[in-house]
Design a protein around this motif. Structure first.
Motif, PDB file in Angstrom:
ATOM      1  N   LEU A 140      19.505 -21.859  69.121  1.00 17.70           N
ATOM      2  CA  LEU A 140      20.657 -22.730  69.383  1.00 17.70           C
ATOM      3  C   LEU A 140      21.428 -22.305  70.633  1.00 17.70           C
ATOM      4  N   LEU A 141      21.429 -20.994  70.918  1.00 13.09           N
ATOM      5  CA  LEU A 141      22.233 -20.470  72.021  1.00 13.09           C
ATOM      6  C   LEU A 141      21.516 -20.457  73.367  1.00 13.09           C
ATOM      7  N   ILE A 142      20.217 -20.194  73.341  1.00  9.77           N
ATOM      8  CA  ILE A 142      19.460 -20.013  74.588  1.00  9.77           C
ATOM      9  C   ILE A 142      18.583 -21.237  74.850  1.00  9.77           C
ATOM     10  N   PRO A 143      18.770 -21.912  75.989  1.00 10.14           N
ATOM     11  CA  PRO A 143      17.900 -23.053  76.309  1.00 10.14           C
ATOM     12  C   PRO A 143      16.444 -22.594  76.466  1.00 10.14           C
ATOM     13  N   MET A 144      15.544 -23.248  75.766  1.00  6.87           N
ATOM     14  CA  MET A 144      14.120 -22.922  75.879  1.00  6.87           C
ATOM     15  C   MET A 144      13.280 -24.131  75.488  1.00  6.87           C
ATOM     16  N   GLU A 145      12.039 -24.127  75.908  1.00  7.90           N
ATOM     17  CA  GLU A 145      11.128 -25.213  75.564  1.00  7.90           C
ATOM     18  C   GLU A 145      10.942 -25.259  74.046  1.00  7.90           C
ATOM     19  N   PRO A 146      10.799 -26.463  73.475  1.00 11.50           N
ATOM     20  CA  PRO A 146      10.663 -26.588  72.016  1.00 11.50           C
ATOM     21  C   PRO A 146       9.528 -25.747  71.423  1.00 11.50           C
ATOM     22  N   MET A 147       8.374 -25.698  72.097  1.00  8.68           N
ATOM     23  CA  MET A 147       7.251 -24.937  71.553  1.00  8.68           C
ATOM     24  C   MET A 147       7.520 -23.434  71.592  1.00  8.68           C
ATOM     25  N   ILE A 148       8.259 -22.980  72.611  1.00  7.22           N
ATOM     26  CA  ILE A 148       8.646 -21.568  72.680  1.00  7.22           C
ATOM     27  C   ILE A 148       9.621 -21.255  71.552  1.00  7.22           C
ATOM     28  N   ALA A 149      10.563 -22.170  71.317  1.00  3.22           N
ATOM     29  CA  ALA A 149      11.538 -22.000  70.234  1.00  3.22           C
ATOM     30  C   ALA A 149      10.837 -21.968  68.879  1.00  3.22           C
ATOM     31  N   MET A 150       9.857 -22.855  68.706  1.00  2.23           N
ATOM     32  CA  MET A 150       9.107 -22.853  67.451  1.00  2.23           C
ATOM     33  C   MET A 150       8.345 -21.544  67.281  1.00  2.23           C
ATOM     34  N   GLY A 151       7.803 -21.036  68.388  1.00  5.93           N
ATOM     35  CA  GLY A 151       7.093 -19.758  68.320  1.00  5.93           C
ATOM     36  C   GLY A 151       8.006 -18.628  67.878  1.00  5.93           C
ATOM     37  N   LEU A 152       9.274 -18.679  68.311  1.00  2.00           N
ATOM     38  CA  LEU A 152      10.240 -17.656  67.896  1.00  2.00           C
ATOM     39  C   LEU A 152      10.480 -17.737  66.389  1.00  2.00           C
TER      40      LEU A 152
END
Length: 298
Positions: A63-75
């Motif tokens: 929510l805090l750090i802008p990132m690509e959706p697939m990278i966010a899902m990987g996290l």
């Protein structure tokens, strides 16, 4: 790399994960699952960190750090994959509570069969929105797929340990260090797969900040939550390691498996996490080892 090898990389990762979990099972016994009665507060604190707080921290970073959706899902995939044999090894090297580490590993390997699909499905909807409908994971099928990749090899390893305890005991050092070898192999295969769809260096840069924040955040929350509940430094260090050292091979396998998420892009984050976690572990082990030794001499 040939197209034939590329096609088999998800299967190879599943085999590597099976071997890691099987080896971990060979280090476990039934008392490892029942030790909760001996140290209930420590076990409960560790499980709450692993299963609830770590995914919450990851979602906060998303929510805090802008990132690509697939990278966010990987996290998120990485965050719901609790530590395995490697976290047990790191706990041992730091002079932590190895028995507690093994107990947390044993229980979380069963509990997360059910929590992983719930967390991933929530994350898919929250991060991908409408696009998540094309990759939503059916609960029953996903639980079965995770079971055969994690709990089944653990139970098989435990069976071997029960039937051939002397052989299993002699194998423990090889199993612990072999797990690190498997992590390296899994990372190499992931990099090869990522090179097909883009520049692996770009994936490293895209994931690095979120991975660092997750690793430091979970290690800190694990340690200080345990200290807040007045657990010993030895137990606090172990809970910190169990919270911060995720099973990145499981994360990469969940991401790349055709029967699950089928996304090499999602695998990048747990892959990078594995590299960062292993490097930071050198300092973490040294710090906790010093703290525990100092506490003993008082």
């Amino acid at each position: 790399m040939t197209e034939l090898l590329s096609a088999y990389i998800p299967t190879i990762l599943q085999i590597l994960l099976f071997l890691v979990m099987f080896g971990m099972g060979m280090t476990l016994t039934i008392p490892d699952f029942t030790r909760v009665g001996i140290a209930p507060k420590a076990v409960f604190t560790g499980l709450v960190n692993q299963i609830i707080l770590v995914p919450l921290i990851a979602y906060g970073i998303v929510l805090l750090i802008p990132m690509e959706p697939m990278i966010a899902m990987g996290l998120m995939v990485c965050a719901c994959s609790p530590g395995g044999a490697v976290s047990n090894l790191f706990s041992y090297l730091s002079k932590g509570d190895t028995a507690l580490s093994i107990t947390l590993t044993a229980i979380s390997s069963i509990v997360t069969i059910f929590t992983i699909p719930l967390i991933i499905n929530f994350s898919l909807e929250a991060i991908l929105g409408e696009a998540s409908k094309s990759i939503q994971l059916p609960l029953g099928k996903t639980i079965f797929n995770i079971f055969k990749l994690t709990a089944l090899p653990v139970f098989l390893g435990m069976f071997i340990n029960h039937k051939f305890p002397a052989t299993a005991e002699k194998s423990k050092p090889a199993i612990k260090w072999g797990s690190i070898t498997v992590i390296v192999l899994a990372l190499l295969f992931m990099v090869l797969k990522l090179e097909e769809i883009g520049d692996s260096w770009s994936f490293l840069k895209a994931t690095f900040l979120s991975v660092i924040l997750l690793n430091f955040g979970t290690l800190a929350v694990g340690f200080f939550s345990a200290k807040f509940l007045k657990l010993s430094t030895k137990q606090s260090a172990t809970i910190s390691i169990e919270s911060g050292m995720q099973n990145n091979v499981l994360g990469m396998t969940l991401a790349m498996s055709p029967s699950l998420l089928n996304s090499p892009e999602m695998a990048a984050t747990p892959g990078v996490y594995g590299v960062v976690m292993s490097i930071l572990a050198i300092g973490v082990i040294a710090i906790f080892k010093g703290m525990i030794t100092k506490e003993k001499t008082k």
